[in-house]
Design a protein around this motif. Structure first.
Motif, PDB file in Angstrom:
ATOM      1  N   MET A   1      50.499  -9.589  32.036  1.00  0.00           N
ATOM      2  CA  MET A   1      49.365  -9.535  31.114  1.00  0.00           C
ATOM      3  C   MET A   1      49.073 -10.925  30.587  1.00  0.00           C
ATOM      4  O   MET A   1      49.968 -11.626  30.142  1.00  0.00           O
ATOM      5  N   LYS A   2      47.790 -11.337  30.653  1.00  0.00           N
ATOM      6  CA  LYS A   2      47.396 -12.673  30.178  1.00  0.00           C
ATOM      7  C   LYS A   2      46.708 -12.558  28.820  1.00  0.00           C
ATOM      8  O   LYS A   2      45.764 -11.772  28.662  1.00  0.00           O
ATOM      9  N   ILE A   3      47.187 -13.338  27.871  1.00  0.00           N
ATOM     10  CA  ILE A   3      46.598 -13.391  26.524  1.00  0.00           C
ATOM     11  C   ILE A   3      46.009 -14.781  26.334  1.00  0.00           C
ATOM     12  O   ILE A   3      46.716 -15.782  26.506  1.00  0.00           O
ATOM     13  N   ALA A   4      44.723 -14.870  25.984  1.00  0.00           N
ATOM     14  CA  ALA A   4      44.097 -16.170  25.711  1.00  0.00           C
ATOM     15  C   ALA A   4      43.940 -16.353  24.209  1.00  0.00           C
ATOM     16  O   ALA A   4      43.473 -15.440  23.512  1.00  0.00           O
ATOM     17  N   LEU A   5      44.357 -17.525  23.711  1.00  0.00           N
ATOM     18  CA  LEU A   5      44.117 -17.880  22.312  1.00  0.00           C
ATOM     19  C   LEU A   5      42.845 -18.710  22.246  1.00  0.00           C
ATOM     20  O   LEU A   5      42.726 -19.731  22.922  1.00  0.00           O
ATOM     21  N   VAL A   6      41.893 -18.250  21.445  1.00  0.00           N
ATOM     22  CA  VAL A   6      40.594 -18.918  21.327  1.00  0.00           C
ATOM     23  C   VAL A   6      40.332 -19.166  19.854  1.00  0.00           C
ATOM     24  O   VAL A   6      40.657 -18.335  18.997  1.00  0.00           O
ATOM     25  N   GLY A   7      39.732 -20.325  19.521  1.00  0.00           N
ATOM     26  CA  GLY A   7      39.401 -20.599  18.118  1.00  0.00           C
ATOM     27  C   GLY A   7      38.788 -21.963  17.929  1.00  0.00           C
ATOM     28  O   GLY A   7      38.813 -22.804  18.834  1.00  0.00           O
ATOM     29  N   ASN A   8      38.222 -22.167  16.735  1.00  0.00           N
ATOM     30  CA  ASN A   8      37.696 -23.479  16.368  1.00  0.00           C
ATOM     31  C   ASN A   8      38.838 -24.487  16.252  1.00  0.00           C
ATOM     32  O   ASN A   8      39.989 -24.088  16.016  1.00  0.00           O
ATOM     33  N   PRO A   9      38.558 -25.798  16.386  1.00  0.00           N
ATOM     34  CA  PRO A   9      39.581 -26.803  16.045  1.00  0.00           C
ATOM     35  C   PRO A   9      40.013 -26.628  14.584  1.00  0.00           C
ATOM     36  O   PRO A   9      39.233 -26.168  13.743  1.00  0.00           O
ATOM     37  N   GLU A  73      33.980 -21.528  30.978  1.00  0.00           N
ATOM     38  CA  GLU A  73      34.309 -21.361  32.406  1.00  0.00           C
ATOM     39  C   GLU A  73      35.339 -20.248  32.592  1.00  0.00           C
ATOM     40  O   GLU A  73      35.199 -19.395  33.472  1.00  0.00           O
ATOM     41  N   VAL A  74      36.374 -20.239  31.765  1.00  0.00           N
ATOM     42  CA  VAL A  74      37.460 -19.262  31.901  1.00  0.00           C
ATOM     43  C   VAL A  74      37.000 -17.855  31.500  1.00  0.00           C
ATOM     44  O   VAL A  74      37.275 -16.874  32.194  1.00  0.00           O
ATOM     45  N   LEU A  75      36.275 -17.753  30.382  1.00  0.00           N
ATOM     46  CA  LEU A  75      35.973 -16.432  29.815  1.00  0.00           C
ATOM     47  C   LEU A  75      34.805 -15.718  30.485  1.00  0.00           C
ATOM     48  O   LEU A  75      34.614 -14.518  30.261  1.00  0.00           O
ATOM     49  N   SER A  82      42.947 -18.107  34.980  1.00  0.00           N
ATOM     50  CA  SER A  82      43.319 -17.979  33.570  1.00  0.00           C
ATOM     51  C   SER A  82      42.528 -16.891  32.840  1.00  0.00           C
ATOM     52  O   SER A  82      42.641 -16.757  31.624  1.00  0.00           O
ATOM     53  N   TYR A  83      41.710 -16.124  33.589  1.00  0.00           N
ATOM     54  CA  TYR A  83      40.893 -15.073  32.955  1.00  0.00           C
ATOM     55  C   TYR A  83      41.809 -14.077  32.250  1.00  0.00           C
ATOM     56  O   TYR A  83      42.728 -13.522  32.861  1.00  0.00           O
ATOM     57  N   PRO A  84      41.585 -13.803  30.959  1.00  0.00           N
ATOM     58  CA  PRO A  84      42.557 -13.015  30.196  1.00  0.00           C
ATOM     59  C   PRO A  84      42.297 -11.509  30.244  1.00  0.00           C
ATOM     60  O   PRO A  84      41.174 -11.050  30.445  1.00  0.00           O
ATOM     61  N   ASP A  85      43.383 -10.757  30.001  1.00  0.00           N
ATOM     62  CA  ASP A  85      43.276  -9.312  29.792  1.00  0.00           C
ATOM     63  C   ASP A  85      42.955  -9.020  28.329  1.00  0.00           C
ATOM     64  O   ASP A  85      42.428  -7.958  28.013  1.00  0.00           O
ATOM     65  N   LEU A  86      43.326  -9.951  27.459  1.00  0.00           N
ATOM     66  CA  LEU A  86      43.124  -9.774  26.023  1.00  0.00           C
ATOM     67  C   LEU A  86      42.896 -11.144  25.391  1.00  0.00           C
ATOM     68  O   LEU A  86      43.533 -12.122  25.793  1.00  0.00           O
ATOM     69  N   ILE A  87      41.982 -11.209  24.427  1.00  0.00           N
ATOM     70  CA  ILE A  87      41.726 -12.470  23.719  1.00  0.00           C
ATOM     71  C   ILE A  87      42.147 -12.317  22.266  1.00  0.00           C
ATOM     72  O   ILE A  87      41.776 -11.332  21.603  1.00  0.00           O
TER      73      ILE A  87
END
Length: 700
Positions: A1-9, A73-75, A82-87
């Protein structure tokens, strides 16, 4: 399972990544691009192992830089590795209105999402109250309040990840298909995408998405023209609608007392640290502290490492039979490695301080302060980020310059960043300073060696600023540049992250430099041990004659044989060939050899000197490289080789010279031309030579 962490700086995303993964992480590059890709593994509460990907910080899915484009590109590409199952979207609980813009965009991609409200400890101090359950209902996602710095609710977040549904349940923030319904429908059908918002993003960003073929990009362009699609108007409408939605959610879920930023602790500290006078005074004081600490705190562990390598040499020679193999191991590999690895404590301290400055939020203030100076020399604050990064290494710093929109500013930044003294120069500086600068205190407080080290870093910085000013006059461009910077609130450093950074940087230094040092040490030892046929035999016969055996003790004869063999070896012949060119700088042929070999990497200088002096000394000599260099004598004058004039001349040379082939390679890759690396190599070599010449002639 791939988890991506996304957020502002500045939302604490990387801190959360470190909390989740600990030491189970690695840093590479995204395929086909030199942008950092941080991945790691995390064990959930149910025992499941998941892969965590820390995507670059971004403010929205309308990217302004290559780093931000990676997130898009990834999302938007399910075929991406690197396409995630969950963000997990990480937001600053004290700055929800701005942070939730990115969340609403990500949620509309219809990938399962969890919203992590980070910095809840800071929100409590500011009396911001968030109704978590109500916000969760409004958004249709799990909302988890955390504090990554204090490890609050990290286990709860792991449990939420384990319980996350496999399908996206989040509510739509806006009616995406109402913005350009016909265009969205056509793109979904022709390009085969499933989500409305992905189709809309392709309409806006198809030119920068590498996974689209030229035919697909051209087809989208033609569809836009047929539907009279106006990208900027569409983005403006979308953003307004999203902020309307965010305002309604926050009005129903957040209670906050009004605050004046000037009255907050951050505002009060900034009145001093960003002041046009006291800001620079405090910056100089912090630099003084750092360079004092590099010498004072590292002294004891460096001594332990030196003693360990001396013991290892003595112990090894006792068990390994004398011969070619023993000489290669102890005079070549071990001497070279020991000469460089002794500087690990100083490098760890330097990176530790850099991590603290970044973690507290002070690094952004340095950027803000330096913007004033940068503008006067034709650059802007964005140039400061690569230049500050140059304290660690010029290679990633030059890559970071791609975020500078102005072509002229970017080229000048690339051309001057290698002048900033990097961590690779630190072993050279500290070795030479320890030889000629006494370990005394000035006014009972300031260590002279620390002041000398700080002076070398300032000289490199001043050189970069002066060269930038000259290039501003030479390189012509009509582009106007701008600089927008977010100043994060001050926070106490998270010591686990600081030590993790130190560990990663030292590990990288040891592994990368270790390979180069071992390779160079073996080559050097061979070239320093062997020479043209007949020369070595002639030297042996010369010193076996009664002329020498009657006058000198066996130990003295052994030393004279070693020295003369070294001079007549292949490396000695090369050194003697270039010696006339470097003599005016105060350098002998041994230093000349180190100048040549250290073009592979600057810190190789120390390993080279360790190998050359080990070959030159009798086998039973187990003294450290510093002691050997202190005892070194000029064969012509009989004076010490490393005088104050020679040492400072050599440090100035390394401050300005392009002694790094990796930097040359990355400049070529970033500029797509040999023109700029050739100009850079030429001007830096000339600058180093003449600056070194002046320093030596004045000081001698």
């Amino acid at each position: 399972m791939k988890i991506a962490l996304v957020g502002n700086p500045n939302t604490g995303k990387s801190t959360l990544f470190n909390s989740l993964t600990g030491l189970n992480q690695k840093i590479g590059n995204f395929p086909g691009i030199t942008v950092d890709k941080k991945t790691g593994h995390c064990k959930l509460s149910n025992g499941q192992q998941v892969e965590v990907i820390d995507l670059p910080g971004c403010y929205s899915l309308y990217p302004k830089s290559k780093d931000e484009a990676i997130v898009l590109e990834v999302l938007t590409n399910p075929k991406n590795s690197s396409y995630p199952d969950l963000i997990v979207v990480v937001v600053d609980a004290t700055n929800l209105k701005r942070n939730l813009l990115l969340f609403t965009q990500v949620a509309d991609l219809k990938i399962p999402v969890i919203l992590a409200l980070n910095m809840t400890d800071a929100a409590r101090k500011e009396k911001i109250v968030v109704d978590i359950d109500k916000m969760s209902q409004k958004l249709g996602v799990q909302v988890v309040p955390i504090s990554a710095r204090k490890n609050e609710n990290i286990e709860l977040l792991k449990q939420s990840i384990a319980d996350a549904p496999a399908i996206a349940l989040q509510k739509e923030s806006i009616a995406v298909n109402g913005i350009a319904p016909e265009l969205i429908a056509q793109i979904k059908n022709d390009i085969k995408v499933k989500q409305d918002y992905v189709a809309l993003l392709l309409a806006h960003q198809h030119e920068i998405l590498d996974y689209l073929t030229d035919d697909e990009s051209n087809h989208i362009e033609s569809l836009e023209q047929v539907n009279a699609f106006h990208s900027e108007k569409s983005q403006t409408r979308e953003t307004i609608e999203r902020y309307d939605f965010i305002s309604r959610v926050l009005n129903d879920t957040v209670t906050q007392l009004p605050k004046n930023i000037a009255d907050t602790p951050t505002g009060k500290i900034d009145k001093f640290l960003t002041h046009k006078v006291w800001g620079f005074v405090s910056f100089i004081a912090i630099l003084l502290l750092i360079f004092q600490a590099i010498f004072a705190w590292a002294e004891y562990p460096m001594g332990l490492i030196e003693n360990f390598f001396a013991w290892l040499d003595e112990w090894g020679r006792h068990y390994v039979p004398e011969g070619v193999l023993a000489d290669l191991i102890f005079d070549g590999i071990l001497a070279g490695l020991g000469g460089v690895l002794v500087f690990i404590p100083q490098i760890a301290i330097l990176f530790g301080f850099i991590a603290i400055l970044e973690d507290t939020g002070y690094m952004a203030r340095i950027t803000f302060l330096m913007d004033r100076i940068m503008r006067k020399v034709g650059l802007n604050g964005k140039s400061v980020v690569p230049m500050i990064g140059g304290l660690a290494c010029a290679v990633p710093s030059i890559m970071a310059a791609r975020n500078i929109e102005s072509w002229k500013d970017r080229i000048i930044t690339i051309m001057v960043t290698p002048l900033i003294s990097c961590a690779a120069r630190l072993p050279v500086y500290t070795l030479l300073i320890s030889l000629v600068v006494p370990n005394d205190k000035l006014w009972g407080f300031f260590n002279l060696q620390g002041l000398a080290l700080m002076a070398m870093y300032l000289i490199g910085t001043i050189g970069a600023v002066v060269v930038a000013w000259v290039m501003k006059k030479i390189i012509k461009s009509k582009e106007r540049s701008y600089f927008i910077l977010e100043l994060p609130v001050y926070r106490t450093p998270r010591w686990r992250s600081v030590f993790l950074t130190m560990y990663e940087k030292v590990k990288t230094f040891v592994l990368q430099v270790g390979k180069v040092i071992i390779a160079m040490s073996i080559v050097l030892w061979v070239l320093a041990t062997y020479g043209p046929p007949g020369r070595m035999d002639a030297i042996e016969e010369k010193y076996q004659s009664a002329t020498y055996s009657d006058k000198f003790a066996p130990e003295e004869i052994e030393y004279m044989v070693s020295s003369e063999k070294l001079e007549n070896s292949y490396v000695g012949i090369l050194g003697r060939t270039i010696e006339p060119v470097i003599r005016p700088l105060g350098f002998d042929w041994k230093i000349g050899i180190a100048l040549i070999t250290s073009f592979a990497a600057r810190e190789v200088f120390v390993g080279t000197m360790a190998t050359i002096y080990s070959v030159a000394e009798p086998e039973e000599d187990t003294s450290t490289i510093r002691q050997k260099m202190l005892n070194a004598r000029d064969t012509i004058t009989g004076e010490p080789v490393y005088t104050v004039a020679t040492a400072f001349s050599l440090m100035i040379f390394y401050a300005f010279a392009m002694q790094c082939i990796s930097t040359v390679a990355v400049v070529y890759r970033e500029t797509k031309s040999w023109k700029w690396p050739v100009i850079q190599l030429s001007y830096m070599t000339a600058l180093a030579y003449f600056a070194s010449l002046i320093v030596y002639q004045v000081l001698k």
